[in-house]
Design a protein around this motif. Structure first.
Motif, mmCIF file in Angstrom:
data_model
loop_
_atom_site.group_PDB
_atom_site.id
_atom_site.type_symbol
_atom_site.label_atom_id
_atom_site.label_comp_id
_atom_site.label_asym_id
_atom_site.label_seq_id
_atom_site.Cartn_x
_atom_site.Cartn_y
_atom_site.Cartn_z
ATOM 1 N N PHE A 114 0.869 -1.170 0.000
ATOM 2 C CA PHE A 114 0.000 0.000 0.000
ATOM 3 C C PHE A 114 0.908 1.224 0.000
ATOM 4 C CE2 PHE A 114 -2.923 -2.919 2.453
ATOM 5 C CZ PHE A 114 -3.888 -3.017 1.476
ATOM 6 N N HIS A 115 0.533 2.257 -0.746
ATOM 7 C CA HIS A 115 1.297 3.508 -0.718
ATOM 8 C C HIS A 115 0.442 4.620 -1.308
ATOM 9 C CE1 HIS A 115 2.507 3.455 -5.116
ATOM 10 N NE2 HIS A 115 2.151 2.203 -4.945
ATOM 11 N N ARG A 116 0.934 5.846 -1.209
ATOM 12 C CA ARG A 116 0.198 7.006 -1.706
ATOM 13 C C ARG A 116 1.066 7.753 -2.726
ATOM 14 N NH1 ARG A 116 -4.275 7.948 1.498
ATOM 15 N NH2 ARG A 116 -4.262 6.856 3.512
ATOM 16 N N PRO A 117 0.661 7.742 -4.002
ATOM 17 C CA PRO A 117 1.417 8.488 -5.013
ATOM 18 C C PRO A 117 1.388 9.984 -4.710
ATOM 19 C CG PRO A 117 -0.109 6.937 -6.043
ATOM 20 C CD PRO A 117 -0.469 6.999 -4.597
ATOM 21 N N SER A 118 2.435 10.656 -5.116
ATOM 22 C CA SER A 118 2.500 12.107 -4.928
ATOM 23 C C SER A 118 2.817 12.769 -6.256
ATOM 24 C CB SER A 118 3.573 12.470 -3.892
ATOM 25 O OG SER A 118 4.837 11.992 -4.297
ATOM 26 N N LYS A 119 2.569 14.057 -6.339
ATOM 27 C CA LYS A 119 2.832 14.790 -7.571
ATOM 28 C C LYS A 119 4.323 15.037 -7.739
ATOM 29 C CE LYS A 119 0.052 18.288 -6.854
ATOM 30 N NZ LYS A 119 -0.745 19.512 -7.112
ATOM 31 N N ALA A 120 4.751 15.061 -9.000
ATOM 32 C CA ALA A 120 6.162 15.317 -9.283
ATOM 33 C C ALA A 120 6.514 16.770 -9.004
ATOM 34 C CB ALA A 120 6.474 14.962 -10.730
ATOM 35 N N TYR A 121 5.547 17.657 -9.229
ATOM 36 C CA TYR A 121 5.761 19.083 -9.018
ATOM 37 C C TYR A 121 4.587 19.656 -8.238
ATOM 38 C CZ TYR A 121 8.859 18.003 -12.935
ATOM 39 O OH TYR A 121 9.786 17.419 -13.753
ATOM 40 N N THR A 122 4.791 20.820 -7.657
ATOM 41 C CA THR A 122 3.726 21.432 -6.862
ATOM 42 C C THR A 122 2.540 21.831 -7.725
ATOM 43 O OG1 THR A 122 4.860 23.570 -7.072
ATOM 44 C CG2 THR A 122 5.295 22.271 -5.082
ATOM 45 N N THR A 123 2.796 22.114 -8.993
ATOM 46 C CA THR A 123 1.713 22.440 -9.922
ATOM 47 C C THR A 123 1.584 21.311 -10.940
ATOM 48 O OG1 THR A 123 3.232 23.664 -11.368
ATOM 49 C CG2 THR A 123 2.077 24.911 -9.650
ATOM 50 N N GLY A 124 0.409 21.201 -11.529
ATOM 51 C CA GLY A 124 0.182 20.159 -12.513
ATOM 52 C C GLY A 124 -0.279 18.862 -11.875
ATOM 53 N N THR A 125 -0.502 17.872 -12.713
ATOM 54 C CA THR A 125 -1.028 16.587 -12.233
ATOM 55 C C THR A 125 -0.058 15.432 -12.440
ATOM 56 O OG1 THR A 125 -2.080 16.184 -14.394
ATOM 57 C CG2 THR A 125 -3.404 17.317 -12.705
ATOM 58 N N ARG A 126 1.112 15.701 -12.980
ATOM 59 C CA ARG A 126 2.070 14.637 -13.255
ATOM 60 C C ARG A 126 2.527 13.975 -11.953
ATOM 61 N NH1 ARG A 126 7.804 15.380 -16.548
ATOM 62 N NH2 ARG A 126 8.466 13.180 -16.435
ATOM 63 N N LYS A 127 2.491 12.652 -11.932
ATOM 64 C CA LYS A 127 2.867 11.904 -10.728
ATOM 65 C C LYS A 127 4.370 11.679 -10.675
ATOM 66 C CE LYS A 127 -1.354 11.298 -9.279
ATOM 67 N NZ LYS A 127 -2.035 12.013 -10.377
ATOM 68 N N ARG A 128 4.883 11.616 -9.464
ATOM 69 C CA ARG A 128 6.302 11.341 -9.286
ATOM 70 C C ARG A 128 6.588 9.889 -9.655
ATOM 71 N NH1 ARG A 128 10.920 12.911 -6.123
ATOM 72 N NH2 ARG A 128 12.204 11.064 -5.688
ATOM 73 N N ARG A 129 7.550 9.686 -10.536
ATOM 74 C CA ARG A 129 7.989 8.345 -10.923
ATOM 75 C C ARG A 129 9.500 8.177 -10.754
ATOM 76 N NH1 ARG A 129 3.104 6.637 -10.581
ATOM 77 N NH2 ARG A 129 1.690 7.013 -12.324
ATOM 78 N N LYS A 130 10.197 9.279 -10.461
ATOM 79 C CA LYS A 130 11.649 9.231 -10.368
ATOM 80 C C LYS A 130 12.078 8.589 -9.052
ATOM 81 C CE LYS A 130 13.816 13.104 -9.712
ATOM 82 N NZ LYS A 130 14.386 14.445 -9.962
ATOM 83 N N VAL A 131 12.959 7.595 -9.171
ATOM 84 C CA VAL A 131 13.444 6.875 -8.006
ATOM 85 C C VAL A 131 14.777 7.427 -7.523
ATOM 86 C CG1 VAL A 131 14.299 4.620 -7.226
ATOM 87 C CG2 VAL A 131 12.217 4.755 -8.583
ATOM 88 N N HIS A 132 15.639 7.785 -8.486
ATOM 89 C CA HIS A 132 16.998 8.175 -8.097
ATOM 90 C C HIS A 132 17.624 9.031 -9.194
ATOM 91 C CE1 HIS A 132 21.049 7.917 -6.459
ATOM 92 N NE2 HIS A 132 21.480 7.453 -7.619
#
Length: 231
Positions: free
Chosen positions: A122-140
């Motif tokens: 279980f986890h909660r996706p977060s946005k990549a940036y403060t604006t927009g809807t793009r989800k964070r996918r970057k690991v490293h």
């Protein structure tokens, strides 16, 4: 495999429901003792609780299908004590913050290895940036600017409930390395299937989802992609 709790406290039974073509195995949780009945020969086996954790016999495999995964997620989201199995956190731990899937390389996630076994979280996706809807996918990101990130592949697939209505959606992602600085991205064998509830193809920021992560140990027999469902 599907779990369900008996709400009748006087019975003190918890049922492990196997697929419809196999008998039911009954686990009796009374006074800290499990009475496990073999679905084949009806032999009773008693197992005592250890450390407050209700153990299961070695060899029991947690391998829910898409519909059952969403049932576990739904019970977790609404905290339905009737539907939420008391052991679910043992099988699907919750990852938070910097320990989350999109902050940590999959080989560093708890219980994950390159043996091809599937692990659920279980986890909660977060946005990549403060604006927009793009989800964070970057690991490293390394010192040279090369990135390791999850990349969605294929279409988002609807998962249907028993009555045919859409219960949620499933996304398939593959981990890539060497993003950035005009390098050619390299596909790894790490695969993730992410599930969320509702009728919207996109999960909401901060919404609880469930993902299964595994390392693809063998190439697919049909087609060239490694992103198809594991057998």
């Amino acid at each position: 495999m599907k779990w369900c709790n008996d709400s009748d406290k006087e019975k003190g039974n918890e049922y492990l429901i196997t697929p419809t073509n196999t008998p039911k195995a009954i686990i009796n949780l009374t006074e800290g003792i499990h009475t496990i009945k073999c679905p084949s020969c009806s032999h009773n086996m008693e197992v005592r609780d250890q450390g407050g954790i209700h153990g299961l016999p070695a060899g029991v495999k947690f391998d829910p299908n898409d519909q059952e995964i969403l049932e576990h997620l739904e019970a977790k989201v609404v905290s339905d004590v009737c539907k939420l199995h008391p052991l679910i956190d043992q099988f699907i731990p919750t990852l938070q913050g910097d320990n989350g899937i999109c902050y940590t390389h999959p080989e560093k996630l708890p219980g994950v290895s390159k043996d091809g076994q599937v692990r659920h979280f279980f986890h909660r996706p977060s946005k990549a940036y403060t604006t927009g809807t793009r989800k964070r996918r970057k690991v490293h990101t390394d010192d040279e600017g090369s990135e390791t990130r999850w990349h969605k592949t294929g279409k988002t697939r609807a998962v249907f409930a028993g009555g045919g209505a859409v219960k949620g959606f499933k996304k398939i992602m593959v981990l890539y390395t060497n993003f950035g600085r005009q390098r050619k991205p390299e596909k790894t064998n790490w695969v993730m299937h992410q599930y969320h509830l509702g009728s919207n193809e996109e999960e909401q920021d901060g919404e609880l989802v469930v993902s299964k992560v595994f390392y693809q140990t063998q190439p697919r027999q049909c087609g060239t992609s490694i992103i198809r469902d594991p057998p």
